[in-house]
Motif scaffolding. Structure first.
Motif, mmCIF file in Angstrom:
data_model
loop_
_atom_site.group_PDB
_atom_site.id
_atom_site.type_symbol
_atom_site.label_atom_id
_atom_site.label_comp_id
_atom_site.label_asym_id
_atom_site.label_seq_id
_atom_site.Cartn_x
_atom_site.Cartn_y
_atom_site.Cartn_z
ATOM 1 N N THR A 70 0.837 -1.198 0.000
ATOM 2 C CA THR A 70 0.000 0.000 0.000
ATOM 3 C C THR A 70 0.870 1.245 0.000
ATOM 4 O OG1 THR A 70 -1.779 -1.145 1.145
ATOM 5 C CG2 THR A 70 -1.809 1.250 1.234
ATOM 6 N N ASP A 73 2.122 1.708 -3.424
ATOM 7 C CA ASP A 73 1.068 2.234 -4.296
ATOM 8 C C ASP A 73 0.873 3.732 -4.081
ATOM 9 O OD1 ASP A 73 0.627 -0.265 -5.385
ATOM 10 O OD2 ASP A 73 -1.125 -0.693 -4.115
ATOM 11 N N ILE A 74 0.919 4.158 -2.834
ATOM 12 C CA ILE A 74 0.775 5.593 -2.536
ATOM 13 C C ILE A 74 1.925 6.360 -3.169
ATOM 14 C CG2 ILE A 74 0.837 7.320 -0.695
ATOM 15 C CD1 ILE A 74 -0.667 5.192 1.056
ATOM 16 N N LYS A 76 3.735 5.521 -5.796
ATOM 17 C CA LYS A 76 3.538 5.530 -7.253
ATOM 18 C C LYS A 76 2.481 6.564 -7.641
ATOM 19 C CE LYS A 76 4.739 0.691 -7.818
ATOM 20 N NZ LYS A 76 4.192 -0.658 -8.000
ATOM 21 N N TRP A 77 1.396 6.607 -6.891
ATOM 22 C CA TRP A 77 0.326 7.556 -7.170
ATOM 23 C C TRP A 77 0.833 8.989 -7.035
ATOM 24 C CZ3 TRP A 77 -2.268 11.117 -3.951
ATOM 25 C CH2 TRP A 77 -3.390 11.716 -4.527
ATOM 26 N N LEU A 78 1.582 9.267 -5.961
ATOM 27 C CA LEU A 78 2.143 10.603 -5.776
ATOM 28 C C LEU A 78 3.073 10.979 -6.932
ATOM 29 C CD1 LEU A 78 2.906 10.563 -1.949
ATOM 30 C CD2 LEU A 78 1.205 11.980 -3.110
ATOM 31 N N ASN A 79 3.893 10.032 -7.368
ATOM 32 C CA ASN A 79 4.791 10.298 -8.496
ATOM 33 C C ASN A 79 4.000 10.600 -9.767
ATOM 34 O OD1 ASN A 79 7.087 9.960 -6.920
ATOM 35 N ND2 ASN A 79 7.334 7.802 -7.461
ATOM 36 N N ASP A 80 2.942 9.820 -10.021
ATOM 37 C CA ASP A 80 2.097 10.060 -11.196
ATOM 38 C C ASP A 80 1.438 11.433 -11.124
ATOM 39 O OD1 ASP A 80 2.734 7.585 -12.224
ATOM 40 O OD2 ASP A 80 0.819 6.649 -11.653
ATOM 41 N N GLN A 81 0.960 11.792 -9.937
ATOM 42 C CA GLN A 81 0.320 13.094 -9.768
ATOM 43 C C GLN A 81 1.315 14.223 -10.010
ATOM 44 O OE1 GLN A 81 -3.078 13.608 -9.249
ATOM 45 N NE2 GLN A 81 -3.004 11.446 -9.744
#
Length: 112
Positions: A70, A73-74, A76-81
């Motif tokens: 998790t 995943d957080i 990765k999400w922050l990097n994508d954002q």
């Protein structure tokens, strides 16, 4: 959140919520625990009006409650954002600190 919503979340009758709000009746300790679990507030604050309103996660090992995947995943999400919206990470850090002031305390203690 309405008294009806709170009653449904706690699985009690709406009239119980009204009686608690009017201080006609105080909830039992088991119910106070349930309220604390549902809304993240401190038992001592709710029952006795003492201490901090919200439970501190400091020293409780919150990371043991969230699996490492998790956290990945957080990240990765922050990097994508950040790629889509430059400056997002700075905004997120500010919002996170506003929502969790105990994080600043923890971070300062860690730096000592």
């Amino acid at each position: 959140m309405s008294p009806k919503d709170v009653a449904e979340r706690l699985q009690v009758n709406k009239s119980q919520i009204t009686r608690w709000r009017n201080e006609d009746l105080m909830p039992r300790d088991g119910t106070v625990n349930k309220i604390c679990e549902q809304f993240g507030c401190s038992f001592n604050w709710l029952k006795y009006g003492e201490g901090e309103m919200f439970q501190s996660t400091e020293g409780e090992g919150i990371s043991s409650e969230i699996d490492p995947e998790t956290f990945g995943d957080i990240q990765k999400w922050l990097n994508d954002q950040e790629k889509e919206k430059p400056g997002f990470n700075n905004w997120f850090k500010i919002e996170f600190r506003n929502r969790f002031p105990e994080f600043d305390k923890w971070e300062k203690k860690k730096e000592e």
